[in-house]
Design an enzyme around this catalytic site. Structure first.
Site, PDB file in Angstrom:
ATOM      1  N   HIS A   1      30.968  53.222  17.778  1.00 17.61           N
ATOM      2  CA  HIS A   1      32.263  53.846  17.494  1.00 17.61           C
ATOM      3  C   HIS A   1      33.419  52.863  17.607  1.00 17.61           C
ATOM      4  O   HIS A   1      34.539  53.171  17.199  1.00 17.61           O
ATOM      5  CB  HIS A   1      32.517  55.010  18.465  1.00 17.61           C
ATOM      6  CG  HIS A   1      31.388  55.974  18.563  1.00 17.61           C
ATOM      7  ND1 HIS A   1      30.474  55.965  19.597  1.00 17.61           N
ATOM      8  CD2 HIS A   1      31.014  56.988  17.744  1.00 17.61           C
ATOM      9  CE1 HIS A   1      29.588  56.920  19.412  1.00 17.61           C
ATOM     10  NE2 HIS A   1      29.882  57.551  18.307  1.00 17.61           N
TER      11      HIS A   1
ATOM     12  N   SER B   1      23.465  59.691  13.916  1.00 14.61           N
ATOM     13  CA  SER B   1      22.896  58.992  15.072  1.00 14.61           C
ATOM     14  C   SER B   1      21.594  59.618  15.571  1.00 14.61           C
ATOM     15  O   SER B   1      21.102  59.267  16.642  1.00 14.61           O
ATOM     16  CB  SER B   1      23.921  58.961  16.213  1.00 14.61           C
ATOM     17  OG  SER B   1      24.368  60.262  16.533  1.00 14.61           O
TER      18      SER B   1
ATOM     19  N   GLU C   1      35.877  56.880  18.618  1.00 12.42           N
ATOM     20  CA  GLU C   1      36.205  56.111  17.420  1.00 12.42           C
ATOM     21  C   GLU C   1      37.716  56.085  17.192  1.00 12.42           C
ATOM     22  O   GLU C   1      38.300  55.030  16.914  1.00 12.42           O
ATOM     23  CB  GLU C   1      35.507  56.700  16.195  1.00 12.42           C
ATOM     24  CG  GLU C   1      35.847  55.958  14.904  1.00 12.42           C
ATOM     25  CD  GLU C   1      35.291  56.632  13.662  1.00 12.42           C
ATOM     26  OE1 GLU C   1      35.981  56.585  12.619  1.00 12.42           O
ATOM     27  OE2 GLU C   1      34.184  57.196  13.717  1.00 12.42           O
TER      28      GLU C   1
ATOM     29  N   THR D   1      35.796  58.171  10.357  1.00 15.25           N
ATOM     30  CA  THR D   1      34.710  58.035   9.372  1.00 15.25           C
ATOM     31  C   THR D   1      33.918  59.316   9.167  1.00 15.25           C
ATOM     32  O   THR D   1      33.385  59.546   8.083  1.00 15.25           O
ATOM     33  CB  THR D   1      33.736  56.918   9.784  1.00 15.25           C
ATOM     34  OG1 THR D   1      33.245  57.176  11.106  1.00 15.25           O
ATOM     35  CG2 THR D   1      34.412  55.558   9.741  1.00 15.25           C
TER      36      THR D   1
ATOM     37  N   SER E   1      28.068  64.521  19.192  1.00  9.92           N
ATOM     38  CA  SER E   1      28.195  63.794  17.931  1.00  9.92           C
ATOM     39  C   SER E   1      29.138  64.516  16.980  1.00  9.92           C
ATOM     40  O   SER E   1      28.869  65.640  16.550  1.00  9.92           O
ATOM     41  CB  SER E   1      26.811  63.648  17.276  1.00  9.92           C
ATOM     42  OG  SER E   1      26.939  63.215  15.944  1.00  9.92           O
ATOM     43  N   SER E   2      30.233  63.848  16.621  1.00  8.15           N
ATOM     44  CA  SER E   2      31.235  64.451  15.751  1.00  8.15           C
ATOM     45  C   SER E   2      30.661  64.828  14.394  1.00  8.15           C
ATOM     46  O   SER E   2      30.871  65.936  13.901  1.00  8.15           O
ATOM     47  CB  SER E   2      32.409  63.482  15.574  1.00  8.15           C
ATOM     48  OG  SER E   2      33.328  63.985  14.627  1.00  8.15           O
TER      49      SER E   2
END
Length: 277
Positions: free
Chosen positions: A62, A251, A114, A152, A208-209
């Site tokens: 990130h 991921s 991030e 992202t 996790s986004s």
């Protein structure tokens, strides 16, 4: 995959030389993958001051603020940069833009590592916008110029709406759509698949986004189960379903995706079944 491969390679070298390797925060947002790395000797810490001199530190995928790099150089820590190349590009855009006098706007979650890292490469005023309401309430200065970048893994549709609002609010603004193309393709694929099945199984870390955004997209079309491993999937929830779709975050390791797929295939008979690596 790139961050994991870099970490495993460095850990193999470190084990032979008996050197310590740190990661500033979670290398990726997947606990199962991190557990594998910790078993091989990776030390996860948010405090650079605890790092031993002449040790090595892996920069998480990130990315990190510039201040972390500066501090590690000060204490002679060897830097292994596993920052995602797409994130690295955003950091460069922000750093150069702020030097040219632009105020920086990052569209994304201000609490996500991030976004925190990206903002840490700016030298002047910075702002974060995460929702349409944030965009409407943004108060811009008519005499200032703004540069906009995007997390992202941000939702593509939401970004387009925010961009439209900001274009009509800010007189002098430059936009850089920095959403990762792989994220965009994954979101579009999940959107399409979720309209064809009875339920979606989205695999990925709860932190996790991009995984959370996939689940959000799928839920708008069908019943959706967000899981980290096959053990999280309740057979009673899926036993009567005819068609099940599977999606996974960026991921999520391949071995976990395969375990979930095998679990479903072994439990249920389908009229149609397709697996795409």
């Amino acid at each position: 995959n790139r961050a994991m491969e870099m970490a495993e390679s460095e850990l193999n070298i470190a084990s032979k030389n008996q050197n310590k390797i740190y990661s500033i925060g979670s290398l990726i947002h997947n606990e199962q993958a991190l557990d594998r790395l910790k078993e091989k000797g990776l030390i996860i810490s948010d405090n650079v001051e605890h790092f031993e001199k002449n040790s090595s530190a892996i920069i998480r995928s990130h990315g990190l603020s510039k201040s972390f790099y500066d501090r590690m150089e000060d204490i002679n820590v060897n830097i292994i940069d596993a920052t995602c190349p797409f994130v690295k590009k955003i950091q460069s855009i922000v750093h150069e833009g702020s030097e040219e006098g632009y105020k920086i706007i990052v569209i994304g979650d201000k609490n996500h590592p991030e976004v925190i890292g990206i903002l840490g490469w700016a030298q002047g005023e910075t702002y974060s916008i995460n929702s349409i309401d944030d965009a409407y309430s943004f108060d811009s200065s008519n005499n200032s110029k703004y540069l906009v970048v995007v997390q992202t893994t941000f939702n593509v549709d939401r970004y387009q709406k925010i961009e439209y609002i900001l274009k009509n609010k800010i007189a002098n603004v430059v936009f850089h759509n920095t959403i990762c193309y792989a994220t965009k393709e994954r979101q579009e694929s999940a959107e399409k698949l979720s309209k064809k099945v009875d339920a979606m199984v989205v695999i990925g870390g709860k932190k996790s986004s991009n995984t959370l955004k996939l689940a959000e997209i799928c839920r708008s079309n069908c019943k959706t189960f967000l899981i980290e491993t096959a053990e999280d999937l309740d057979y009673d929830d899926i036993k009567d379903l005819e068609y099940i779709g599977i999606a996974a975050g960026a991921s999520t390791p391949d071995f976990i995706i395969r375990e979930v797929y095998d679990y479903i295939v072994n439990k249920i008979q389908f009229k149609e079944l397709e697996f795409n690596d």
